[in-house]
Design a protein around this motif. Structure first.
Motif, short mmCIF file in Angstrom:
data_model
loop_
_atom_site.label_atom_id
_atom_site.label_comp_id
_atom_site.label_asym_id
_atom_site.label_seq_id
_atom_site.Cartn_x
_atom_site.Cartn_y
_atom_site.Cartn_z
N SER A 50 0.84 -1.19 0.00
CA SER A 50 0.00 0.00 0.00
C SER A 50 0.87 1.24 0.00
O SER A 50 2.03 1.20 0.41
N HIS A 51 0.30 2.36 -0.45
CA HIS A 51 0.98 3.65 -0.33
C HIS A 51 1.13 4.03 1.13
O HIS A 51 1.98 4.83 1.49
N SER A 52 0.24 3.50 1.96
CA SER A 52 0.20 3.89 3.36
C SER A 52 0.68 2.76 4.24
O SER A 52 0.16 1.63 4.16
N GLU A 53 1.65 3.04 5.08
CA GLU A 53 2.15 2.06 6.02
C GLU A 53 1.02 1.57 6.92
O GLU A 53 0.87 0.37 7.17
N GLN A 54 0.19 2.51 7.36
CA GLN A 54 -0.89 2.15 8.30
C GLN A 54 -1.96 1.30 7.63
O GLN A 54 -2.52 0.40 8.25
N THR A 72 5.35 4.08 -2.44
CA THR A 72 5.67 2.67 -2.41
C THR A 72 7.17 2.48 -2.52
O THR A 72 7.83 3.13 -3.32
N SER A 73 7.68 1.61 -1.70
CA SER A 73 9.12 1.39 -1.63
C SER A 73 9.48 0.03 -2.23
O SER A 73 9.06 -1.01 -1.74
N GLY A 97 4.05 -1.25 3.32
CA GLY A 97 3.35 0.01 3.07
C GLY A 97 4.27 1.21 3.25
O GLY A 97 5.17 1.20 4.08
N GLY A 98 4.03 2.24 2.45
CA GLY A 98 4.74 3.50 2.62
C GLY A 98 6.18 3.45 2.16
O GLY A 98 6.69 2.43 1.68
N GLY A 135 8.50 6.22 6.14
CA GLY A 135 7.14 6.17 6.68
C GLY A 135 6.16 7.07 5.95
O GLY A 135 4.96 7.02 6.22
N SER A 136 6.65 7.90 5.01
CA SER A 136 5.73 8.77 4.28
C SER A 136 4.96 7.97 3.22
O SER A 136 5.28 6.81 2.94
N LEU A 137 3.95 8.59 2.62
CA LEU A 137 3.11 7.91 1.64
C LEU A 137 3.90 7.64 0.37
O LEU A 137 4.63 8.51 -0.12
#
Lengths: 235, 133
Positions: B10-14, B46-47, B37-38, B42-44
């Protein structure tokens, strides 16, 4: 940047294109030109990051400029450590850096473009316009395959595709490298402008439907910018 | 029995962590479910590195199914899988064309029952057809 332009002089010794009467110094696309281009691209993207992000904010998530800035800064740092021997290796290295550092869709897309172009260049030390056009075609095909976009979908393909066409035509006409790259950059700039009235059919902007009309596509805009920097580096 | 692993991109870790928490319940702690995610900070976003690491972590020898939330998450996964040679010996992994939440639920349930990678992928992709109402 001083070091890179210094290398460019050393690296471009021999003639790359066939029809080069006036352009005695046409060394084609070599590793030094590749490194000079991508290092200058880091500066240009940093300078234009705000404009690219504003274009993206209009129809996407507003991070295109920041993402590319981070990616190309990582590329410039990598090239500062050492420039690979062939232009193909320079592009493959750059593509990998972009894929692992950009964080948005432009990372895999530009990464695949450069990686596939670099692989298609093979082991050549200097690509003439025809070889560059052929390799660039392979790169654009990789982007189209990854993103599933065609011309007219309001994406970077709308700038890349006319640029490839211009490069191929230049190769057929025997145009020297610097001039061919200028023609490619112009075609990309026109292609990017032509995305303004289009409705997005790929990417985040496609969720907006007709509200995506009237905005230049940020990916096409950054493509035009990067090809202009390449033409300037070759001039 | 070796179970198929699941990676949630996800784009978001959370968002990835939250979905992982939800579906781990269904897998009875047997199915390796890893969130990717993220960005690294931790920012939005994809890694690539996080996804690659998650695939390695999720593999128990039966392969890994990946699910993604939006465009660039999927593009980043496709780039990783296309590369093949980039990371030496990346475990066998496939990307599902499936809704993120429903697909993850279907994948984990199927994996926990011992389904192979193809069965887990098919279950995730069939989740597209579920009606909620």
């Amino acid at each position: 940047m001083g070091a890179v332009s210094g290398m460019a002089d050393d690296g471009r010794a021999e003639l790359g294109t066939a029809s080069s009467g006036a352009e005695a110094k046409d060394g084609g696309f070599d590793a030094a030109l590749g490194a000079a281009w991508l290092t200058a691209a880091a500066d240009a993207v940093a300078r234009e990051a705000e404009r690219l992000s504003m274009l993206d904010a209009a129809i996407g998530d507003g991070d295109h400029g920041t993402n590319l800035k981070r990616g190309f800064a990582a590329v410039a740092a990598k090239l500062a450590e050492g420039v690979p021997a062939t232009p193909g290796a320079v592009l493959v290295l750059t593509g990998r850096q972009l894929i692992s550092t950009v964080g948005g869709a432009s990372g895999p897309l530009y990464g695949s473009l450069l990686r596939a172009t670099g692989k298609a260049l093979g082991e050549t030390e200097s690509a003439d316009v025809a070889a560059l056009a052929a390799a660039f075609t392979a790169g654009v095909e990789a982007v189209a395959k990854l993103g599933g976009a065609s011309v007219g979908d309001k994406t970077m393909i709308d700038a890349l595709s006319p640029a490839v066409e211009a490069l191929r035509a230049a190769a057929e006409d025997g145009v020297p490298t610097a001039q061919a790259l200028d023609l490619a950059a112009r075609a990309a700039e026109e292609g990017a402008q032509e995305t303004v009235p289009l409705r997005a059919r790929k990417g985040r902007a496609s969720y907006l439907g007709e509200r995506s009309e009237g905005h230049e596509d940020p990916g096409a805009a950054s493509t035009a910018l990067l090809l202009r920097v390449l033409a300037d580096a070759a001039a | 029995m070796k179970l198929v692993g699941v990676v949630l991109v996800s784009h978001s870790e959370q968002l990835a962590e939250g979905l992982a928490e939800l579906v781990r319940e269904l897998g009875g702690d047997q199915v390796p479910v890893i969130a990717a995610g993220g960005m690294d900070d931790g920012s939005l976003g994809t890694s690539y590195g996080r996804i690659e690491q998650a695939v390695r972590q999720a593999d128990r020898g039966a392969g890994v199914l990946l699910l993604g939330d939006l465009g660039s998450a999927l593009l980043t996964v496709k780039t990783l899988l296309d590369e093949g040679v980039e990371g030496p010996d990346l475990p066998k992994a496939v990307l599902a064309d499936a809704p993120f939440v429903e697909g993850a639920v279907a994948a984990v349930v199927t994996a926990s029952a011992g389904g192979d990678l193809e069965a887990v992928r098919a279950a995730a992709e069939e989740a597209r057809l579920f009606r909620k109402l």
